[in-house]
Structures are given as C-alpha cells and as structure tokens.
Design a protein around this motif. Structure first.
Motif, PDB file in Angstrom:
ATOM      1  N   GLY A 109       9.616 -31.868  63.960  1.00 13.00           N
ATOM      2  CA  GLY A 109      11.049 -31.839  63.665  1.00 13.00           C
ATOM      3  C   GLY A 109      11.404 -32.800  62.537  1.00 13.00           C
ATOM      4  O   GLY A 109      12.169 -32.456  61.624  1.00 13.00           O
ATOM      5  N   PHE A 130       6.270 -24.318  65.244  1.00 11.98           N
ATOM      6  CA  PHE A 130       7.389 -23.801  66.049  1.00 11.98           C
ATOM      7  C   PHE A 130       7.115 -22.370  66.515  1.00 11.98           C
ATOM      8  O   PHE A 130       7.423 -22.003  67.652  1.00 11.98           O
ATOM      9  N   ARG A 150      11.388 -13.065  73.031  1.00 12.86           N
ATOM     10  CA  ARG A 150      11.156 -13.795  71.777  1.00 12.86           C
ATOM     11  C   ARG A 150      12.372 -14.652  71.422  1.00 12.86           C
ATOM     12  O   ARG A 150      12.264 -15.851  71.140  1.00 12.86           O
ATOM     13  N   SER A 151      13.529 -14.038  71.467  1.00  9.96           N
ATOM     14  CA  SER A 151      14.757 -14.745  71.110  1.00  9.96           C
ATOM     15  C   SER A 151      14.996 -15.928  72.049  1.00  9.96           C
ATOM     16  O   SER A 151      15.358 -17.034  71.621  1.00  9.96           O
ATOM     17  N   CYS A 152      14.746 -15.726  73.324  1.00  9.00           N
ATOM     18  CA  CYS A 152      14.951 -16.802  74.302  1.00  9.00           C
ATOM     19  C   CYS A 152      13.938 -17.929  74.095  1.00  9.00           C
ATOM     20  O   CYS A 152      14.271 -19.112  74.228  1.00  9.00           O
ATOM     21  N   VAL A 154      12.673 -18.842  71.290  1.00  9.86           N
ATOM     22  CA  VAL A 154      13.160 -19.609  70.125  1.00  9.86           C
ATOM     23  C   VAL A 154      14.287 -20.537  70.562  1.00  9.86           C
ATOM     24  O   VAL A 154      14.333 -21.712  70.177  1.00  9.86           O
ATOM     25  N   MET A 155      15.192 -20.030  71.398  1.00  6.39           N
ATOM     26  CA  MET A 155      16.295 -20.867  71.903  1.00  6.39           C
ATOM     27  C   MET A 155      15.753 -22.114  72.618  1.00  6.39           C
ATOM     28  O   MET A 155      16.299 -23.210  72.478  1.00  6.39           O
ATOM     29  N   ILE A 157      12.849 -23.664  72.115  1.00 10.26           N
ATOM     30  CA  ILE A 157      12.302 -24.613  71.123  1.00 10.26           C
ATOM     31  C   ILE A 157      13.434 -25.243  70.314  1.00 10.26           C
ATOM     32  O   ILE A 157      13.403 -26.447  70.003  1.00 10.26           O
ATOM     33  N   VAL A 158      14.453 -24.468  69.980  1.00 10.14           N
ATOM     34  CA  VAL A 158      15.646 -25.016  69.310  1.00 10.14           C
ATOM     35  C   VAL A 158      16.228 -26.159  70.150  1.00 10.14           C
ATOM     36  O   VAL A 158      16.545 -27.236  69.634  1.00 10.14           O
ATOM     37  N   ALA A 159      16.363 -25.920  71.453  1.00 12.40           N
ATOM     38  CA  ALA A 159      16.955 -26.944  72.328  1.00 12.40           C
ATOM     39  C   ALA A 159      16.060 -28.178  72.419  1.00 12.40           C
ATOM     40  O   ALA A 159      16.552 -29.312  72.439  1.00 12.40           O
ATOM     41  N   GLU A 161      13.983 -29.323  70.112  1.00 16.25           N
ATOM     42  CA  GLU A 161      14.087 -30.084  68.859  1.00 16.25           C
ATOM     43  C   GLU A 161      15.452 -30.755  68.728  1.00 16.25           C
ATOM     44  O   GLU A 161      15.546 -31.903  68.289  1.00 16.25           O
ATOM     45  N   GLY A 162      16.508 -30.042  69.110  1.00 18.62           N
ATOM     46  CA  GLY A 162      17.846 -30.633  69.045  1.00 18.62           C
ATOM     47  C   GLY A 162      18.003 -31.789  70.012  1.00 18.62           C
ATOM     48  O   GLY A 162      18.672 -32.791  69.714  1.00 18.62           O
ATOM     49  N   ALA A 163      17.356 -31.681  71.172  1.00 19.93           N
ATOM     50  CA  ALA A 163      17.430 -32.774  72.148  1.00 19.93           C
ATOM     51  C   ALA A 163      16.738 -34.027  71.610  1.00 19.93           C
ATOM     52  O   ALA A 163      17.213 -35.145  71.832  1.00 19.93           O
ATOM     53  N   PHE A 164      15.648 -33.852  70.867  1.00 23.82           N
ATOM     54  CA  PHE A 164      15.028 -35.015  70.228  1.00 23.82           C
ATOM     55  C   PHE A 164      16.017 -35.674  69.252  1.00 23.82           C
ATOM     56  O   PHE A 164      16.130 -36.896  69.204  1.00 23.82           O
ATOM     57  N   LEU A 183      19.738 -24.587  79.977  1.00 23.29           N
ATOM     58  CA  LEU A 183      18.704 -23.557  79.775  1.00 23.29           C
ATOM     59  C   LEU A 183      18.317 -22.946  81.122  1.00 23.29           C
ATOM     60  O   LEU A 183      18.111 -21.726  81.230  1.00 23.29           O
TER      61      LEU A 183
ATOM     62  N   VAL B 158      23.241 -29.945  70.693  1.00 21.02           N
ATOM     63  CA  VAL B 158      21.768 -29.927  70.720  1.00 21.02           C
ATOM     64  C   VAL B 158      21.252 -28.650  70.032  1.00 21.02           C
ATOM     65  O   VAL B 158      20.345 -28.700  69.189  1.00 21.02           O
ATOM     66  N   GLU B 161      21.808 -28.711  66.185  1.00 25.55           N
ATOM     67  CA  GLU B 161      20.844 -29.576  65.486  1.00 25.55           C
ATOM     68  C   GLU B 161      19.440 -28.989  65.522  1.00 25.55           C
ATOM     69  O   GLU B 161      18.712 -29.044  64.523  1.00 25.55           O
ATOM     70  N   GLY B 162      19.053 -28.445  66.663  1.00 24.60           N
ATOM     71  CA  GLY B 162      17.732 -27.831  66.756  1.00 24.60           C
ATOM     72  C   GLY B 162      17.612 -26.608  65.860  1.00 24.60           C
ATOM     73  O   GLY B 162      16.554 -26.349  65.272  1.00 24.60           O
ATOM     74  N   VAL B 165      16.729 -27.645  62.462  1.00 25.15           N
ATOM     75  CA  VAL B 165      15.312 -28.015  62.362  1.00 25.15           C
ATOM     76  C   VAL B 165      14.451 -26.756  62.188  1.00 25.15           C
ATOM     77  O   VAL B 165      13.663 -26.650  61.244  1.00 25.15           O
ATOM     78  N   LEU B 166      14.613 -25.782  63.102  1.00 25.38           N
ATOM     79  CA  LEU B 166      13.770 -24.587  63.019  1.00 25.38           C
ATOM     80  C   LEU B 166      14.099 -23.725  61.789  1.00 25.38           C
ATOM     81  O   LEU B 166      13.205 -23.108  61.210  1.00 25.38           O
ATOM     82  N   ASP B 178      19.589 -16.684  66.956  1.00 24.28           N
ATOM     83  CA  ASP B 178      19.032 -16.636  68.320  1.00 24.28           C
ATOM     84  C   ASP B 178      19.784 -17.601  69.236  1.00 24.28           C
ATOM     85  O   ASP B 178      20.134 -17.255  70.370  1.00 24.28           O
ATOM     86  N   TRP B 182      22.235 -16.818  72.697  1.00 16.41           N
ATOM     87  CA  TRP B 182      21.966 -17.319  74.046  1.00 16.41           C
ATOM     88  C   TRP B 182      23.068 -18.250  74.548  1.00 16.41           C
ATOM     89  O   TRP B 182      23.406 -18.235  75.734  1.00 16.41           O
TER      90      TRP B 182
END
Lengths: 207, 207
Positions: A109, A130, A150-152, A154-155, A157-159, A161-164, A183, B158, B161-162, B165-166, B178, B182
């Motif tokens: 990230g 990613f 697939r879409s979920c 990605v969501m 992994i998005v969360a 990275e955003g949480a970091f 989630l 979150v 921001e994530g 990143v992606l 995505d 969600w």
C-alpha cells in the motif's frame, strides 16, 4: 543444538527494506539507511541487486506479499463461515497492528501511493500483489456468481488497505475492527450460497 | 473583463505540494521540486513557511481535506437514499480518477503511510482529516444508533482510502466501482431507518 543459520546479507537487505517500507513508505526507505539497518556490508547492495533500489523494493514487496496466503488459510478455514472468517482476519490485523507498535502499515500500500511516473516495475509489482490476494479470497466467498465473488474479494482487499491507512493515522487498530464488522455484516446479508454447517436451503440473492 | 487575481506565491506553494503528495507521496515531494513546480521565488518558502516542510505539508493536507465537505453535500443530498449516495460518490471518484490520468491518490492517505517516527504533527493532521470526513458522513447514515453510524462512516472512509491504493496500483478506477457497489449493498441491507422517499414501516435491525 545448532542455531538456525543467520540470514544472508541478501535476505537481510530484503527484510530491512520490507520493514522500512512498512514504517514510512518509499519516503523513509533510503538506500544508505537500508544498508545500515540490515547490517550487510555496504558493497553487497549492488552485488546482490544490480538494478538497485527498484529491484530491492520489488523483491521486498514479493516477500511481503508472500505472507498473505498463510493468513487466508488460517482464517478462511473449512469450519468458519466467510462472514466470521473476514471478521476474524480484520480483528487479528487490529490486534497485531497494535501489538507491534501501531505504526507498521502495508508495504504494498505504501509503495502504491508513493509511485513516481516512471515506476512501472513497482506499479506492476503492487498490482500483482493485490490481484493475487483478491484471487486467494475470491473462491472462498459465498456467492454463486464468479463476478460477484471477484468484486467482493476486491472490496475486502480495499478495506484491508484502507484500514492500514486510517489505523496509521489514528495509531490504533480500531479502523480494522470497524471494517471487519461491516464486511462481516455485508457477507452475512448478501450470501447466496448456504453456509457450510448451517441451513441447507438456498436463500434468495439480495440485490 | 478582469482576470481573477493570480494565486499568491504562498498559495502556489501549497497547491504544488498538494499535487505532488497526490502523485507520489512524501517520497516525491522534495522541497526543491515543490518550489520549482510552484514557480514561487526560491526565497519565499521559508518566508511563508518558517517551520519548513512540516508546515507546508500540514497546510497542504488541510487544503486537500477541505474539499471533502462539498463532495458529501453533492452526493448525500436530501433526495438520494444513502445507499445510492455512497455508490454515486464512489462511481464519481472512479471517473475522476481516470479522467485526470489514473495516477492521483489521496494526499492524506499518502502521508499517513509515509509518516516517520517523529512526524507527530503530520500524523495528527491526517487523523483529524479522516475523523472530520467520517464525521460529515455519520449523521447521514440510515441507522438509529449513533455508534453504528460512526462505525459505518469509518468503514466508508476506509473504503475510499483503500480504493485509492488499489486504483493507483491498477491504474484504473475499478476498485472504487467495486467498493461503491458493496458499500451500497451493505447500506441497503443493514439500514434500520426508513428510506426518505420510500416505505414508512421501520424494518427490524439486522445483526
């Protein structure tokens, strides 16, 4: 008893780079500091990494990324419904984040947000990490349709990275806990396949 | 017709810093490059920012953060259910990300991951920005319980921001799309207050 062999200078350089990327991104990962932290001889850097910082960072990202499959295996096991698995994964991330000092982000990230216009090799390495991480989670998600999985994935992994990002700013793992809670709700409310060890009837997909 | 007055050297320095933070974080935001890009006289930096880079970056983050309220107002309007609002916000972010070159991240996110151990002023600025952004969204979420709204507003920031990143790694706005999909499902499935212009009955809270 023999000690385990000490890591090679090459491994020490990669480990130091990974740690420094997690702490303060590309901005805090100067070559001289990496060498000093690794304890490797100064001359070893270009011996082991003839393409310099790009090669060193790329291999450090690969090392960092390679830790994720074990986490997915640990939390998304056969016995745990995916909604519980994702919450356990994020709660664990929060706890670990705090235990190790509330200042270690994700190396991938950090590099993603620090990419320069010509950093195509690093950008590809981040993108691959990613994509691979989402790909590990995708088959474990409770949706019959692959595009939905697939879409979920990605969501998720998005969360992560955003949480970091938010946890680094807050110096607290709470953003991981908030994200894991939502989630988990999201998966529980949207699943269109039967939970493994619960009811057998197929609930209707919610849209 | 009179032209609008050109920005002052001070404003130009802040704008250049914000742009460079979005492009490549603290790693790509060297003081000399900021001055060159701003076109401000070299001597003006320490005149306007006697505390140097920390002050310049802090004010650039404040400038960046101050753009968010207008976005929230635009998407979370009275007529749009929150589930639709959050999807529109993320779809718009995806489109804008791609239109401007698929390489501009969030300045606050980039600084958060680049913080050094002694960057407490910058860390506080990042934390304040995220807290304020979540606080703008919180009262607009469809939950009767304030803690549920708070937690959900953190989840939305979150995800934002994530997604930066992606999307930076993918050079595509698709991670925003995505995530928006969600988040929207999540809000629609979890809401415990009646949608503004739809049914009047109060559905039971899902847990």
């Amino acid at each position: 008893m023999a000690d385990s062999p000490s890591p090679s200078p090459r491994d020490r350089l990669i480990a130091a780079t990974e740690a420094m990327l997690r702490e303060s991104g590309m901005a805090g990962t100067g070559i001289k500091d990496v060498v000093a932290r690794s304890g490797a001889p100064i001359g070893s850097l270009y011996h082991y990494f003839p393409n310099g910082k790009t090669q060193l960072v790329t291999e450090s990202l690969e090392r960092h990324a390679a830790k994720f499959p074990a986490l997915v295996e640990r939390f998304f096991d056969e016995k745990r419904p995916p909604a519980a698995a994702v919450r356990a994964l994020f709660d664990n991330a929060a706890d670990v984040f705090e235990e190790i000092g509330a200042d270690k982000g994700c190396a991938v990230g950090a590099v993603s947000l620090d990419l320069g216009a010509n950093d195509t090799v690093l950008q590809s390495a981040c993108h691959a990490a990613f994509r691979d991480w989402a790909g590990l989670i995708e088959p474990r998600l409770p949706f019959s349709d692959r595009e939905t999985r697939r879409s979920c994935s990605v969501m998720i992994i998005v969360a992560l990275e955003g949480a970091f990002v938010l946890s680094r700013a807050a110096k607290s793992g709470d953003p991981f806990r908030d994200a894991g809670r939502w989630l988990s709700r999201m998966l529980a409310a949207s699943s269109d396949t039967p939970p493994r060890r619960a009811r057998k009837s197929k609930p209707r997909t919610k849209r």
